[in-house]
Write a protein that holds these residues in place. Structure first.
Motif, PDB file in Angstrom:
ATOM      1  N   ASP A 263      -0.778   7.949   6.211  1.00  0.00           N
ATOM      2  CA  ASP A 263      -2.200   7.790   5.963  1.00  0.00           C
ATOM      3  C   ASP A 263      -2.854   7.081   7.140  1.00  0.00           C
ATOM      4  OD1 ASP A 263      -1.454   5.153   5.653  1.00  0.00           O
ATOM      5  OD2 ASP A 263      -2.219   4.931   3.620  1.00  0.00           O
TER       6      ASP A 263
ATOM      7  N   ILE B 168      -3.609   5.676  -5.514  1.00  0.00           N
ATOM      8  CA  ILE B 168      -2.788   4.473  -5.376  1.00  0.00           C
ATOM      9  C   ILE B 168      -2.672   3.659  -6.657  1.00  0.00           C
ATOM     10  CG2 ILE B 168      -3.238   2.142  -4.481  1.00  0.00           C
ATOM     11  CD1 ILE B 168      -2.717   3.022  -1.842  1.00  0.00           C
TER      12      ILE B 168
ATOM     13  N   THR C 294      -4.500   3.802   7.105  1.00  0.00           N
ATOM     14  CA  THR C 294      -4.392   2.356   7.180  1.00  0.00           C
ATOM     15  C   THR C 294      -3.880   1.777   5.879  1.00  0.00           C
ATOM     16  OG1 THR C 294      -6.195   2.063   8.746  1.00  0.00           O
ATOM     17  CG2 THR C 294      -5.798   0.254   7.268  1.00  0.00           C
TER      18      THR C 294
ATOM     19  N   HIS D  54       1.670   4.250  -2.770  1.00  0.00           N
ATOM     20  CA  HIS D  54       1.540   5.704  -2.565  1.00  0.00           C
ATOM     21  C   HIS D  54       2.813   6.407  -3.040  1.00  0.00           C
ATOM     22  CE1 HIS D  54      -2.210   6.635  -0.548  1.00  0.00           C
ATOM     23  NE2 HIS D  54      -2.021   5.767   0.422  1.00  0.00           N
TER      24      HIS D  54
ATOM     25  N   ASP E  39      -5.982   7.445  -1.102  1.00  0.00           N
ATOM     26  CA  ASP E  39      -5.989   6.122  -1.725  1.00  0.00           C
ATOM     27  C   ASP E  39      -6.492   6.114  -3.172  1.00  0.00           C
ATOM     28  OD1 ASP E  39      -4.926   5.187   0.551  1.00  0.00           O
ATOM     29  OD2 ASP E  39      -6.526   3.769   1.039  1.00  0.00           O
TER      30      ASP E  39
ATOM     31  N   HIS F 248       0.797  -1.225   0.000  1.00  0.00           N
ATOM     32  CA  HIS F 248       0.000   0.000   0.000  1.00  0.00           C
ATOM     33  C   HIS F 248       0.843   1.296   0.000  1.00  0.00           C
ATOM     34  CE1 HIS F 248      -3.901   1.954   0.950  1.00  0.00           C
ATOM     35  NE2 HIS F 248      -3.136   2.838   1.563  1.00  0.00           N
TER      36      HIS F 248
HETATM   37 FE    FE Z   1      -3.479   4.916   1.971  1.00  0.00          FE
END
Ligand code: FE
Ligand code: ZN
Ligand code: ZN
Length: 743
Positions: free
Chosen positions: A505, A729, A507, A485, A726, A481
Motif C-alpha cells: 500500500d 482494515i 503508507t 490488512h 484502508d 497497519h
Molecule cells: Fe493501508
C-alpha cells in the motif's frame, strides 16, 4: 402425512423471509409453524413427504434476494400434532431480534412495471417501493425497525397502502416505507437560488440537464451533482465549480445497452451492474474518449437504482455524470437546507424531496473479479449487512484507519463493517464517524468489551479509540497497519491458519516507527514477522512528496545513480537529501509507483490520492518482459529497486515506449512479489498467500500476480467481501483484537 423439522441457517431474519415461507407453505398445502432462532429459522411442518421435500428444495431457489442461506436440514418423524394452519411464531429470546437491517435496495422489476403502467395507482410515483426494494438503512432512525422509527413516520399510510401493508399475500406486506402519491413523500424543484418552481419537478430537472445545466439531486444516501455526460463543456464546468480537476466522475446510464456503448461489459459485470445492489462498477472504456469523465482506462458506471432516477432518464437521456455532492473531503451532503446553501453557485437547480435521509451512504464502487465484487468502496447496497466471520465471539469495536476511514463492530460470528466515511482529518467527517459508531452500536445492540485501532499515534481514529477505551474502561488493542490488512484478507476468506501476507500500500505506521508499505509478512491473527519489504525511499519534504511526486522521483533516481538535474527544484531537493533534512524514509509500494510515474513523465504532481499509480497502470501496454529483481539483507529481506530503475531510465532514453516500460515495471514487481513468497515458503513451509493493501486496486497486477503465484503452487486469497484498501482494515483489526483478548 408426516411430520418434518426443518432448520435453516444463515441470514434469514429481517429480509422478508417469514412472509416468503408463509407463501411457499400455502403453495404446497403444508401446516405448522415457523420461528426465529439464534442462527436462523426453524420450521415444524406436517404434510405429504413428497410435498415437504419439494418445498425444502424450493427454498434456496426462491428465497428473498437478501437472504443468505448457509444450510438447510430436514428431519422427519412419525408423531403428528395435526396442525390446523400455518403460524409465524414471535419469540422473545431471539438473539438477532431486529438486529439485521437491510441495506438500501435498487428498484425491483415489479415496481418498475407499476411505475410505467398508466393504469397503476403509483404510475410515475418517484418513491414507489415494496418488500423487495427501496430505502432501508438510510431512513432508519432507531430500532425496532418499523415505520415509526424511520423517515417515513412523517407520512401516515393512506387506506390503500395500509391494506397492502397488512395483507400477507400482498407484495408490500410489512414493507415499512410503503407509500403512494396520496400519502407519501413528494419531489420539488428549485432554481439555483432555492426558489421552488411551479412546473412539474422531474420534467423541469430533465430539461435543465438536457440543456447543459448542473442539477443537484437528492438520492438514497445523499446528494448527487448531475449533468450531461456527452458534453465536454458541461463536464468541465462541473469540474471547475466543484474544484475537482482530474479525479474521475461516475456515470449513470439509462440501461445496460447504453453501458455497452461506452464500455466493455462481461457477463459477470452485467450481473453485478443489473443486480439489486447497484454499485458503481469500474469497466474498461471502449475507446480512449471521455477523458474529461475519466482520465484512465476505466469508467465507473452504475444503473438507475431509485424510481426517481428511472423517471429522470425517461427514454431519451442515455447517460449522466453523477458525482457525490461534497466539497473537498467533507462528507456527502444529505439535507435539503445544507445542499441549497453549500451548493449555491455550483448547482443551477435542485431536485429535492421531503423524505429525510437519516444516514449518509455513498455509492459503492467495485471492479468485478471471479464473478463477484472486488471493492474499492463497500457502502450503499451492502451496508449495514454483516460479513460472517468464523472464530469471533466477543463484541468489539475496531476503529479503522484514517484517510479511508471505516469502522467495524462484531457480535457473535457477524462483523458489521460501516459504510464509507471519508477522511477523518476533516472535522465534519470525524463528527459523522463518531455519530455512525453510536448509531451502529444502537442498531445492532452492541456494547464493545474491547476496542481496536491502528498503531499510528496521530490517526484521528487512534485518538478516538484511546478516548473511548478510557471512557468505557475497556482494553485497547493496537494493531499494526499491515498486519491488520493481512488479517482483513484472512477474515474475508475465513482463514484461520498461518499465512504469507503480501501487503502493498502507500503508507502505514511500522512497529519501528518508520513508514512501511511494500511488505511481506508471515503470521496469523496473533501476530507476525516482517519477512520482507522494499528498499526504503527517502521522501524529500515528507507529506509534500505524496502530492509532488517528482520529489520522490529525484530521491529514487539519486539512489540509483541516474541523472535528475532536469527536475523541478532538483538542486534544493538534492541538498535536502544530502543533509538528510526532512526526508523521512518509506518502504511504501505506493511511493515506488509515484516515483516511477514521475520518472516516466506520466505525472509529476498529483491532484488526488494514487493518481500516479492509476495513470501508470493506464499507460501500460501489452508486454511480457521484466527488469532485474535483486534482494539484499534479511528480516526483512529487501527488494533492491535500483537496478530496475536504472534499466527503466536507460530504456526511456533510448526511446522505448512508455507503455512498454510501465508494463515491464509492474511485471518486475509481480516477479519480485512471487520470489519473495517463495523465499518465505522456503523458510516456513507456509503455502497460503493473502493479497491486501491499496496497491492491489491495480487491475494490471491483480490480473497477473495471483496467476503467477498459483503457477508456483501457492494457494492465493484475495479480498471478496471488504475493500483491499484502508477501508478494509477495521475488519482485520477486529479479528486481531479478538485473538488478543481471548489470550
Ligand atoms: Fe493501508
Ligand atoms: Zn419493489
Ligand atoms: Zn398511500
Amino acid at each position: 402425512m408426516i411430520r418434518a423439522h426443518i432448520e435453516i441457517q444463515g441470514i434469514v431474519q429481517g429480509v422478508g423471509f417469514r412472509p416468503f415461507i408463509h407463501k411457499l407453505v400455502k403453495e404446497y398445502g403444508l401446516r405448522g409453524y415457523i420461528k426465529n432462532t439464534s442462527s436462523g429459522v426453524e420450521l415444524e411442518l406436517e404434510g405429504r413427504e413428497q410435498e415437504i421435500r419439494a418445498f425444502a428444495a424450493d427454498i434456496p431457489e426462491k428465497a428473498p434476494k437478501l437472504a443468505l442461506i448457509e444450510k438447510i436440514e430436514t428431519g422427519f418423524s412419525g408423531e403428528l400434532e395435526n396442525f390446523k394452519d400455518f403460524k409465524i411464531l414471535e419469540s422473545k429470546t431471539e438473539q438477532f431480534r431486529n438486529t439485521l437491517i437491510s441495506p438500501d435496495i435498487g428498484i425491483c422489476d415489479d415496481c418498475l412495471r407499476e411505475l410505467r403502467d398508466k393504469k397503476d395507482r403509483r404510475y410515475k410515483y418517484p418513491f414507489i417501493n415494496c418488500t423487495n426494494c427501496g430505502p432501508r438503512f438510510t431512513i432508519i432512525k432507531d430500532i425496532p425497525y418499523d415505520r415509526a422509527k424511520t423517515s417515513m413516520s412523517d407520512f401516515p399510510m393512506c387506506k390503500n397502502c395500509s391494506m397492502e401493508y397488512h395483507d400477507i399475500e400482498n407484495r408490500r406486506y410489512h414493507a415499512q416505507p410503503d407509500c403512494c402519491g396520496e400519502c407519501g413523500p413528494k419531489v420539488f424543484f428549485t432554481d439555483g437560488e432555492g426558489n421552488e418552481l411551479p412546473e412539474e419537478p422531474i420534467e423541469t430537472a430533465r430539461q435543465y440537464l438536457k440543456s447543459g445545466k448542473i442539477v443537484a439531486i437528492k438520492g438514497l444516501g445523499g446528494m448527487h451533482l448531475a449533468c450531461a455526460c456527452d458534453d465536454e463543456k458541461t463536464a468541465m464546468e462541473l469540474r471547475h465549480r466543484k474544484q475537482r480537476d482530474e479525479k474521475p466522475f461516475a456515470v449513470m446510464c439509462r440501461d445496460i445497452e447504453c453501458v455497452k456503448k461506452l464500455c466493455y461489459v462481461s457477463a459477470d459485470e452485467e450481473k453485478i451492474l443489473t443486480g439489486f445492489r447497484k454499485p458503481i462498477v469500474l469497466l474498461r472504456k471502449r475507446e480512449k474518449g471521455f477523458s474529461y469523465v475519466s482520465e484512465n482506462n476505466y469508467m465507473g458506471v452504475m444503473l438507475p437504482y431509485t424510481p426517481l432516477h428511472c423517471l429522470l432518464f425517461g427514454d431519451d437521456i442515455d447517460m449522466l455524470i453523477m458525482t457525490s455532492a461534497n466539497l473537498s473531503d467533507t462528507p456527502i451532503m444529505y439535507k435539503n437546507d445544507e445542499a441549497l446553501e453549500k451548493l449555491h453557485g455550483i448547482a443551477d437547480g435542485f431536485l429535492l424531496n421531503n423524505r429525510e435521509i437519516q444516514t449518509r451512504c455513498d455509492d459503492s464502487l467495485c471492479w468485478v473479479r471471479n464473478g463477484g465484487e472486488y471493492f474499492a468502496r463497500r457502502s450503499r447496497g451492502y451496508v449495514p449487512f454483516p460479513v460472517k466471520v468464523a472464530e469471533c465471539r466477543e463484541q468489539i469495536l475496531a476503529c479503522g484507519a484514517e484517510q479511508k476511514a471505516s469502522f467495524c463492530l462484531s457480535k457473535g460470528d457477524y462483523a458489521f463493517p460501516s459504510q464509507h466515511i471519508g477522511d477523518l482529518k476533516n472535522m465534519e467527517t470525524l463528527e459523522n464517524y463518531q455519530q455512525q459508531i453510536e448509531h451502529f452500536k444502537r442498531l445492532f445492540d452492541i456494547e464493545p468489551v474491547c476496542i481496536a485501532c491502528d498503531l499510528h499515534p496521530d490517526y484521528m481514529s487512534t485518538v478516538y479509540a484511546e478516548e473511548k477505551s478510557r471512557e468505557l474502561q475497556v482494553p485497547l488493542v493496537k494493531v499494526q497497519h499491515h498486519h491488520a490488512h493481512m488479517c482483513s484478507c484472512m477474515a474475508d476468506n475465513n482463514l484461520n491458519e498461518s499465512v504469507i501476507g503480501l501487503i502493498w500500500d502507500g503508507t502505514g505506521y511500522g512497529t519501528d516507527g518508520t513508514v512501511w508499505g511494500g511488505e511481506c509478512l508471515i503470521g496469523d491473527y496473533d501476530g507476525f514477522d516482517r519477512f520482507g519489504s522494499i528498499r526504503e525511499i527517502p521522501l524529500p519534504g515528507g507529506d509534500k512528496a505524496a502530492k509532488e511526486i517528482y520529489r520522490t522521483a529525484i530521491s529514487i533516481l539519486r539512489q540509483s545513480s541516474c541523472p535528475y538535474n532536469d527536475y523541478k527544484n532538483s538542486a534544493v531537493i538534492d541538498s535536502m537529501l544530502t543533509a538528510n533534512f526532512n526526508c523521512p524514509k518509506s518502504s511504501g509500494m505506493g511511493r515506488l509507483f509515484d516515483g516511477a510515474a514521475a520518472i516516466l513523465g506520466i505525472k509529476s504532481e498529483t491532484s488526488y490520492e494514487g493518481q500516479g499509480a492509476v495513470l501508470l497502470e493506464a499507460a501500460a501496454g501489452d508486454e511480457e518482459g521484466a527488469y532485474t529483481v535483486e534482494f539484499y539483507g534479511a528480516e526483512p529481506v529487501r527488494f533492491d529497486w535500483r537496478p530496475m530503475i536504472g534499466q527503466m531510465v536507460k530504456e526511456k532514453e533510448s526511446g522505448t515506449e512508455i507503455g512498454i516500460i510501465s508494463a515491464r515495471f509492474m511485471n518486475t514487481l509481480i516477479k519480485m512479489g512471487t520470489e519473495m513468497c517463495k523465499m518465505a515458503r522456503e523458510k516456513t513451509g507456509i503455502n497460503s498467500v493473502v493479497l491486501s493493501g491499496g496497491s492491489f486496486q491495480n487491475m494490471y497486477i491483480m490480473n497477473r500476480l495471483p496467476e503467477a503465484l498459483k503457477n508456483e503452487g501457492f494457494q492465493v486469497y484475495c479480498h471478496r467481501r471488504v475493500s483491499c484498501n484502508d477501508e478494509g482494515i477495521s475488519l482485520g483489526q477486529l479479528m486481531a483484537a479478538q485473538k488478543a483478548i481471548i489470550k
